[in-house]
Design an enzyme around this catalytic site. Structure first.
Site, PDB file in Angstrom:
ATOM      1  CG  ASP A  97      -8.140  53.716  20.114  1.00 54.86           C
ATOM      2  OD1 ASP A  97      -7.771  53.917  18.939  1.00 54.86           O
ATOM      3  OD2 ASP A  97      -7.454  53.125  20.958  1.00 54.86           O
ATOM      4  CE1 TYR A 108      -3.225  48.367  22.027  1.00 55.55           C
ATOM      5  CE2 TYR A 108      -3.000  50.376  23.325  1.00 55.55           C
ATOM      6  CZ  TYR A 108      -2.432  49.342  22.604  1.00 55.55           C
ATOM      7  OH  TYR A 108      -1.072  49.301  22.460  1.00 55.55           O
TER       8      TYR A 108
END
Ligand SMILES: *Cc1c(COP(=O)(O)O)cnc(C)c1O
Length: 402
Positions: A188, A116
């Site tokens: 994540d 990300y």
């Protein structure tokens, strides 16, 4: 913190998790406890309060109250092998809070190249300033990844499927290599959640989610979480308390309420995604559909081995459209909103260009032909698949009209 009822199956856990009678009282959901000050019976109780720092005990608003505790406990129950969960005001706060609980100046952090974007920026910005060195790796090149480890490598940040480009990687293998080198593996896990990918069970030490996405599910709250076994949970909790991370009880109550329907929402949006992604893969304008749940997607073998569910997030690339054609396509959509985030009940579309944010891998992949492969990311909501396809159809029509 959680008392796991191991005799129950997943869907029963989703319905019961975190609903302790002492927190809910006679109603189904824990009420919203709006509180900064917690009052003590007398000065002796006040004094005793500072000596313990336990979960589920009143102390002061920063340590939460039953609304937040119930959400923590529910998330812990849904993450196999977790001892506890810490809540954060956003997914990014969960990422920074978790990384800061295991890193110190002089350490080296390895970050997957398809992370990300704010994770990358945190590593190359704030963490660099703090004396933490980051090296990026291609998650599909395991020997190159292993070659990056050194004495100072203390943590590895994973994400699968990767942001935007959606590569599925061999998380158990990457986490095992980190463990062999005594580095903490963090993931994540926003895409799959603990329901689709039980990250701790697959060898990761800390599982992070942006609850803003699937747990919130209705595009109206921001929150993050990190779950871990006892050793890392204690570190996470201490760091979060030091940094002063809190979440509002109103948002915790909303998140807990949405959590009860998360499995249903994920199943429905995954089904719709399969239909829409398959339809897109037959369009001549489309060069590649980057969708981990499609059986002919790269990495589908790993997907089948490790994941038990998907979601509505995927990407595709246009064969030979220029930026204005891509913009005409997206601007013509009426059911897909244009906006960041994903995981809501409403569909979204977003243009993306990952090349400037990749340093350890090539974008577009070298084996692709020489089209320009401009990307569009879709988040599929709970609408009817045929209506979404009709909307995309008229997007393609708009793309052709200069
Ligand atoms: C959105 C997102 C985050 C950040 O979450 P926020 O709650 O928006 O801070 C982290 N990781 C991934 C993969 C995301 O998509």
């Amino acid at each position: 913190m959680a008392e796991r009822k191991d005799t129950h199956r997943r869907d029963t856990h989703i319905a019961t998790a975190g609903r302790r009678k002492e927190w809910t009282g006679p109603v189904v959901n824990p009420p919203v406890w709006r509180a900064s000050t917690h009052l003590y019976e007398n000065t002796a109780a006040l004094k005793a309060g500072t000596r313990t720092n336990e979960d589920g005990k009143f102390f002061y608003g920063r340590r939460g109250a039953p609304t937040q505790w119930a959400l923590c406990e529910a998330l812990t129950e849904l993450e196999p092998e977790a001892f506890g969960t810490v809540l954060y005001p956003s997914g990014v706060a969960a990422l920074s809070g978790a990384l800061m609980s295991v890193l110190k100046p002089g350490d080296v952090l390895l970050v997957t190249d398809n992370a990300y974007e704010p994770t990358r920026l945190m590593a190359t910005g704030l963490f660099k300033q703090l004396g933490i060195e980051t090296r990026f790796f291609d998650p599909l090149d395991i020997p190159a990844y292993e070659a990056l480890f050194c004495e100072r490598t203390k943590a590895v940040m994973l994400e699968s499927p990767g942001s935007l480009t959606m590569e599925v990687c061999d998380v158990p293998a990457l986490a095992a290599i980190a463990g062999k080198h005594r580095a903490v593996s963090l993931i994540d896990n926003t895409y799959a959640t603990s329901l689709g990918f039980p990250a701790l069970k697959h060898g990761c030490d800390i599982a992070i989610m942006s609850l803003t996405k699937h747990v919130g599910g209705h595009s109206d709250l921001m929150m993050g979480s990190a779950s871990a076994g006892e050793r890392f949970y204690r570190k996470l909790r201490r760091t979060a308390q030091t940094l002063g991370h809190v979440v509002s009880p109103d948002d915790a109550a909303l998140a807990l309420r949405s959590l009860r329907t998360m499995a249903l929402r994920l199943e429905k949006s995954t089904q719709t995604t399969l239909i829409v992604a398959e339809w897109l893969s037959n369009r001549t304008e489309v060069s590649h559909v980057l969708c981990p749940v499609l059986p002919d997607a790269p990495g589908y073998d790993l997907w089948q081995r490790d994941f038990s569910g998907g979601c509505g997030l995927f990407s595709f690339t246009l064969h030979d459209a220029d930026e204005s054609a891509r913009a005409r396509f997206i601007d013509a959509l009426t059911l897909f909103g244009i906006g960041y985030s994903w995981g809501g009940y409403e569909s979204l579309a977003l243009p993306f260009d990952p090349a400037p944010i990749r340093t350890a891998s090539q974008w577009p992949p070298t084996q692709w032909d020489d089209g320009n492969h401009l990307g569009i990311r879709l988040s599929i909501g709970l609408e009817d698949p045929q209506d979404l396809i009709d909307d995309l159809k008229q997007g393609f029509a708009a793309m052709e009209q200069k």
